[in-house]
Design a protein around this motif. Structure first.
Motif, PDB file in Angstrom:
ATOM      1  N   GLU A 197     -19.614   7.723   2.688  1.00 26.48           N
ATOM      2  CA  GLU A 197     -20.011   9.126   2.830  1.00 26.48           C
ATOM      3  C   GLU A 197     -18.793  10.047   2.794  1.00 26.48           C
ATOM      4  OE1 GLU A 197     -21.655  11.901   6.456  1.00 26.48           O
ATOM      5  OE2 GLU A 197     -22.510   9.895   6.258  1.00 26.48           O
ATOM      6  N   MET A 198     -17.708   9.647   3.460  1.00 26.32           N
ATOM      7  CA  MET A 198     -16.488  10.447   3.453  1.00 26.32           C
ATOM      8  C   MET A 198     -15.966  10.623   2.032  1.00 26.32           C
ATOM      9  SD  MET A 198     -14.337   8.934   6.698  1.00 26.32           S
ATOM     10  CE  MET A 198     -12.851   9.810   6.189  1.00 26.32           C
ATOM     11  N   GLU A 199     -15.862   9.512   1.317  1.00 31.19           N
ATOM     12  CA  GLU A 199     -15.268   9.574  -0.015  1.00 31.19           C
ATOM     13  C   GLU A 199     -16.161  10.339  -0.986  1.00 31.19           C
ATOM     14  OE1 GLU A 199     -12.000   6.745  -1.780  1.00 31.19           O
ATOM     15  OE2 GLU A 199     -13.932   5.737  -1.612  1.00 31.19           O
ATOM     16  N   GLU A 200     -17.461  10.152  -0.868  1.00 30.83           N
ATOM     17  CA  GLU A 200     -18.377  10.889  -1.735  1.00 30.83           C
ATOM     18  C   GLU A 200     -18.332  12.388  -1.444  1.00 30.83           C
ATOM     19  OE1 GLU A 200     -22.090   9.006  -0.954  1.00 30.83           O
ATOM     20  OE2 GLU A 200     -21.607   7.201  -2.123  1.00 30.83           O
ATOM     21  N   GLY A 201     -17.996  12.748  -0.200  1.00 28.69           N
ATOM     22  CA  GLY A 201     -17.882  14.154   0.171  1.00 28.69           C
ATOM     23  C   GLY A 201     -16.515  14.750  -0.106  1.00 28.69           C
ATOM     24  N   GLY A 202     -15.621  13.962  -0.706  1.00 23.49           N
ATOM     25  CA  GLY A 202     -14.298  14.464  -1.067  1.00 23.49           C
ATOM     26  C   GLY A 202     -13.208  14.166  -0.068  1.00 23.49           C
ATOM     27  N   MET A 203     -13.549  13.580   1.089  1.00 24.11           N
ATOM     28  CA  MET A 203     -12.539  13.239   2.089  1.00 24.11           C
ATOM     29  C   MET A 203     -11.825  11.962   1.656  1.00 24.11           C
ATOM     30  SD  MET A 203     -11.308  14.385   5.043  1.00 24.11           S
ATOM     31  CE  MET A 203     -12.545  15.266   6.016  1.00 24.11           C
ATOM     32  N   PRO A 204     -10.498  11.974   1.534  1.00 26.10           N
ATOM     33  CA  PRO A 204      -9.796  10.808   0.992  1.00 26.10           C
ATOM     34  C   PRO A 204      -9.729   9.647   1.968  1.00 26.10           C
ATOM     35  CG  PRO A 204      -8.224  12.445   1.717  1.00 26.10           C
ATOM     36  CD  PRO A 204      -9.584  13.081   1.852  1.00 26.10           C
ATOM     37  N   LEU A 205      -9.627   8.444   1.428  1.00 21.87           N
ATOM     38  CA  LEU A 205      -9.337   7.251   2.199  1.00 21.87           C
ATOM     39  C   LEU A 205      -7.990   6.702   1.741  1.00 21.87           C
ATOM     40  CD1 LEU A 205     -12.791   5.395   2.125  1.00 21.87           C
ATOM     41  CD2 LEU A 205     -11.859   6.793   3.967  1.00 21.87           C
ATOM     42  N   VAL A 206      -7.260   6.111   2.667  1.00 18.64           N
ATOM     43  CA  VAL A 206      -5.963   5.508   2.364  1.00 18.64           C
ATOM     44  C   VAL A 206      -6.175   4.018   2.097  1.00 18.64           C
ATOM     45  CG1 VAL A 206      -3.730   4.888   3.361  1.00 18.64           C
ATOM     46  CG2 VAL A 206      -4.625   7.211   3.636  1.00 18.64           C
ATOM     47  N   ASP A 207      -5.625   3.549   0.974  1.00 16.85           N
ATOM     48  CA  ASP A 207      -5.862   2.170   0.558  1.00 16.85           C
ATOM     49  C   ASP A 207      -5.013   1.156   1.315  1.00 16.85           C
ATOM     50  OD1 ASP A 207      -7.653   2.916  -1.632  1.00 16.85           O
ATOM     51  OD2 ASP A 207      -5.857   3.715  -2.600  1.00 16.85           O
ATOM     52  N   HIS A 208      -3.819   1.562   1.761  1.00 13.46           N
ATOM     53  CA  HIS A 208      -2.885   0.599   2.347  1.00 13.46           C
ATOM     54  C   HIS A 208      -1.994   1.322   3.357  1.00 13.46           C
ATOM     55  CE1 HIS A 208      -0.151  -2.844   2.540  1.00 13.46           C
ATOM     56  NE2 HIS A 208       0.852  -2.010   2.396  1.00 13.46           N
ATOM     57  N   ILE A 209      -1.610   0.603   4.416  1.00 13.32           N
ATOM     58  CA  ILE A 209      -0.700   1.159   5.420  1.00 13.32           C
ATOM     59  C   ILE A 209       0.584   0.340   5.443  1.00 13.32           C
ATOM     60  CG2 ILE A 209      -0.349   1.682   7.856  1.00 13.32           C
ATOM     61  CD1 ILE A 209      -3.366   1.972   8.132  1.00 13.32           C
ATOM     62  N   GLY A 210       1.715   1.036   5.334  1.00 12.55           N
ATOM     63  CA  GLY A 210       3.021   0.435   5.568  1.00 12.55           C
ATOM     64  C   GLY A 210       3.533   0.940   6.904  1.00 12.55           C
ATOM     65  N   PHE A 211       4.182   0.087   7.661  1.00  6.83           N
ATOM     66  CA  PHE A 211       4.556   0.468   9.038  1.00  6.83           C
ATOM     67  C   PHE A 211       5.937  -0.067   9.358  1.00  6.83           C
ATOM     68  CE2 PHE A 211       4.498   0.031  13.675  1.00  6.83           C
ATOM     69  CZ  PHE A 211       3.956   1.258  14.053  1.00  6.83           C
ATOM     70  N   MET A 212       6.795   0.812   9.848  1.00  2.59           N
ATOM     71  CA  MET A 212       8.111   0.403  10.338  1.00  2.59           C
ATOM     72  C   MET A 212       7.961  -0.003  11.805  1.00  2.59           C
ATOM     73  SD  MET A 212      10.077   0.627   7.732  1.00  2.59           S
ATOM     74  CE  MET A 212      11.690   0.431   8.492  1.00  2.59           C
ATOM     75  N   PRO A 213       8.102  -1.283  12.115  1.00  2.00           N
ATOM     76  CA  PRO A 213       7.810  -1.765  13.470  1.00  2.00           C
ATOM     77  C   PRO A 213       8.773  -1.200  14.497  1.00  2.00           C
ATOM     78  CG  PRO A 213       8.862  -3.477  12.173  1.00  2.00           C
ATOM     79  CD  PRO A 213       8.563  -2.354  11.228  1.00  2.00           C
ATOM     80  N   LEU A 214       8.269  -1.062  15.720  1.00  2.00           N
ATOM     81  CA  LEU A 214       9.059  -0.504  16.813  1.00  2.00           C
ATOM     82  C   LEU A 214       9.657  -1.578  17.717  1.00  2.00           C
ATOM     83  CD1 LEU A 214       6.764   2.507  17.733  1.00  2.00           C
ATOM     84  CD2 LEU A 214       9.098   2.641  16.841  1.00  2.00           C
ATOM     85  N   ASP A 215       9.396  -2.842  17.416  1.00  2.00           N
ATOM     86  CA  ASP A 215       9.899  -3.907  18.289  1.00  2.00           C
ATOM     87  C   ASP A 215      11.202  -4.515  17.789  1.00  2.00           C
ATOM     88  OD1 ASP A 215       8.882  -5.166  16.069  1.00  2.00           O
ATOM     89  OD2 ASP A 215       7.663  -6.624  17.175  1.00  2.00           O
ATOM     90  N   ARG A 216      11.803  -3.938  16.749  1.00  2.00           N
ATOM     91  CA  ARG A 216      13.114  -4.375  16.270  1.00  2.00           C
ATOM     92  C   ARG A 216      13.769  -3.220  15.527  1.00  2.00           C
ATOM     93  NH1 ARG A 216       9.198  -7.080  13.252  1.00  2.00           N
ATOM     94  NH2 ARG A 216       9.159  -6.603  11.017  1.00  2.00           N
ATOM     95  N   HIS A 217      15.092  -3.286  15.370  1.00  2.63           N
ATOM     96  CA  HIS A 217      15.789  -2.165  14.746  1.00  2.63           C
ATOM     97  C   HIS A 217      16.878  -2.595  13.769  1.00  2.63           C
ATOM     98  CE1 HIS A 217      18.294  -3.271  18.229  1.00  2.63           C
ATOM     99  NE2 HIS A 217      19.317  -2.824  17.520  1.00  2.63           N
ATOM    100  N   GLU A 218      17.194  -3.882  13.704  1.00  4.50           N
ATOM    101  CA  GLU A 218      18.262  -4.349  12.840  1.00  4.50           C
ATOM    102  C   GLU A 218      17.841  -4.299  11.368  1.00  4.50           C
ATOM    103  OE1 GLU A 218      16.843  -6.140  15.213  1.00  4.50           O
ATOM    104  OE2 GLU A 218      18.334  -6.523  16.784  1.00  4.50           O
ATOM    105  N   GLU A 219      18.837  -4.110  10.491  1.00  6.45           N
ATOM    106  CA  GLU A 219      18.624  -4.146   9.036  1.00  6.45           C
ATOM    107  C   GLU A 219      17.475  -3.224   8.619  1.00  6.45           C
ATOM    108  OE1 GLU A 219      20.722  -5.688   7.178  1.00  6.45           O
ATOM    109  OE2 GLU A 219      21.786  -6.670   8.831  1.00  6.45           O
ATOM    110  N   ARG A 220      17.509  -1.999   9.120  1.00  6.55           N
ATOM    111  CA  ARG A 220      16.374  -1.081   8.905  1.00  6.55           C
ATOM    112  C   ARG A 220      16.223  -0.658   7.445  1.00  6.55           C
ATOM    113  NH1 ARG A 220      12.298  -1.143  12.539  1.00  6.55           N
ATOM    114  NH2 ARG A 220      11.384   0.888  12.923  1.00  6.55           N
ATOM    115  N   VAL A 221      17.323  -0.432   6.746  1.00  9.44           N
ATOM    116  CA  VAL A 221      17.213  -0.052   5.334  1.00  9.44           C
ATOM    117  C   VAL A 221      16.602  -1.190   4.533  1.00  9.44           C
ATOM    118  CG1 VAL A 221      18.513   0.519   3.252  1.00  9.44           C
ATOM    119  CG2 VAL A 221      19.058   1.660   5.411  1.00  9.44           C
ATOM    120  N   ALA A 222      17.039  -2.413   4.782  1.00 10.77           N
ATOM    121  CA  ALA A 222      16.487  -3.558   4.067  1.00 10.77           C
ATOM    122  C   ALA A 222      15.005  -3.727   4.356  1.00 10.77           C
ATOM    123  CB  ALA A 222      17.248  -4.828   4.444  1.00 10.77           C
ATOM    124  N   GLU A 223      14.609  -3.517   5.618  1.00  9.18           N
ATOM    125  CA  GLU A 223      13.194  -3.647   5.960  1.00  9.18           C
ATOM    126  C   GLU A 223      12.367  -2.557   5.287  1.00  9.18           C
ATOM    127  OE1 GLU A 223      10.538  -4.966   9.718  1.00  9.18           O
ATOM    128  OE2 GLU A 223      12.410  -3.940  10.172  1.00  9.18           O
TER     129      GLU A 223
END
Length: 294
Positions: A197-223
């Motif tokens: 119903e949302m998508e048919e009404g024009g409200m977008p859905l997100v296909d995928h989520i990428g997340f930078m985890p908060l339980d570590r911080h090393e090698e952040r650019v590489a991650e």
């Protein structure tokens, strides 16, 4: 392909990402951090937490930067041990939004279990109205700690989006994913119907989520590089939680190193050039909002 991407002129094989910074205004250290990031050019949107102590400063920053892509981070939890906040719409304990100390509950399950859906809907609308009244050109709404995605609370979240004529961040979820979120088959079917119903009404859905985890911080650019490399075709939402490393942050939360690492990594020219080389196309919520309104 995702209908909103087609509407924005992308092709069926395009990888498109909104690179999004959460928790702006939760602490002072988030405000100079997002200013740095939006000027660096890779982060394309952010969202503010209206009930928090530093929201007025975040709103002042947004007014001074009218081209910034700023949404509402609908806030129904207060997770820190010594720094708390609560609802702006009521102090009535029957709302279910207050814990024994008089603040929002600390965890998502507690907030979902206790919250009265009508009271929670009124709170999300009040937060949207306060953001708009503060002079923020709100581009979207999303959910702090995912509380708003609970089946009973989602209608109020979407109502707040419709009231402001903005898109609501909503991940596309399959039936199996919904069942893994402890929904029974009937609830999962209703959620699937609501997504359609949302998508048919024009409200977008997100296909995928990428997340930078908060339980570590090393090698952040590489991650971060690995996150962008793994993005599939469609619309992705890449979430980070940037802040400067300040005495305030170090006192507030044990994950301050990860937040400071987000700030440093997403300001870096190395990461910006890598994303460009991968072919991932970065957009903000403002383009989605204008397509929705159009």
């Amino acid at each position: 392909m995702n209908p909103i991407l087609k509407k924005l002129g992308f092709g069926p094989q395009d990888r498109v990402a909104i690179v999004h910074a959460d928790d702006i205004g939760a602490h002072q250290a988030s405000i100079p951090a997002i200013d740095d990031l939006l000027h660096a050019g890779l982060v394309s949107s952010c969202a503010v937490m209206v009930p928090c102590a530093w929201f007025p400063a975040a709103a002042a920053w947004a007014r001074a930067n009218p081209s910034a892509d700023v949404g509402l981070h609908a806030t129904l939890t207060a997770e820190y041990s010594a720094y708390r906040w609560g609802p702006i719409s009521t102090r009535d304990v029957t709302s279910g939004m207050l814990d024994a100390e008089g603040y929002f509950h600390r965890t998502t399950p507690e907030a979902v279990r206790a919250g009265d859906p009508e009271a929670v809907a009124a709170e999300q609308l009040a937060q949207m109205e306060r953001a708009l009244a503060a002079g923020i050109d709100v581009t979207h709404i999303d959910s702090h700690m995912g509380v708003s995605f609970a089946a009973a609370l989602l209608p109020g979240y979407l109502d707040a989006a419709r009231a402001a004529r903005v898109p609501a961040f909503m991940p596309r979820m399959s039936a199996s994913a919904l069942l893994m979120r402890d929904m029974d088959p009937g609830q999962a079917d209703r959620m699937l119907a609501l997504q359609r119903e949302m998508e048919e009404g024009g409200m977008p859905l997100v296909d995928h989520i990428g997340f930078m985890p908060l339980d570590r911080h090393e090698e952040r650019v590489a991650e971060a590089k690995a996150m962008f490399d793994a993005l599939p075709v469609g619309l992705s939402y890449c979430i980070l939680h940037p802040a400067l490393s300040t005495p305030e942050m170090q006192a507030l939360t044990p994950d301050w190193r990860a937040r400071a690492a987000d700030h440093a990594a997403f300001c870096s020219a190395e990461l910006r050039e890598h994303v460009r080389a991968t072919g991932v196309q970065v957009i903000g919520w403002r383009a989605v909002r204008e397509a929705l309104r159009g």
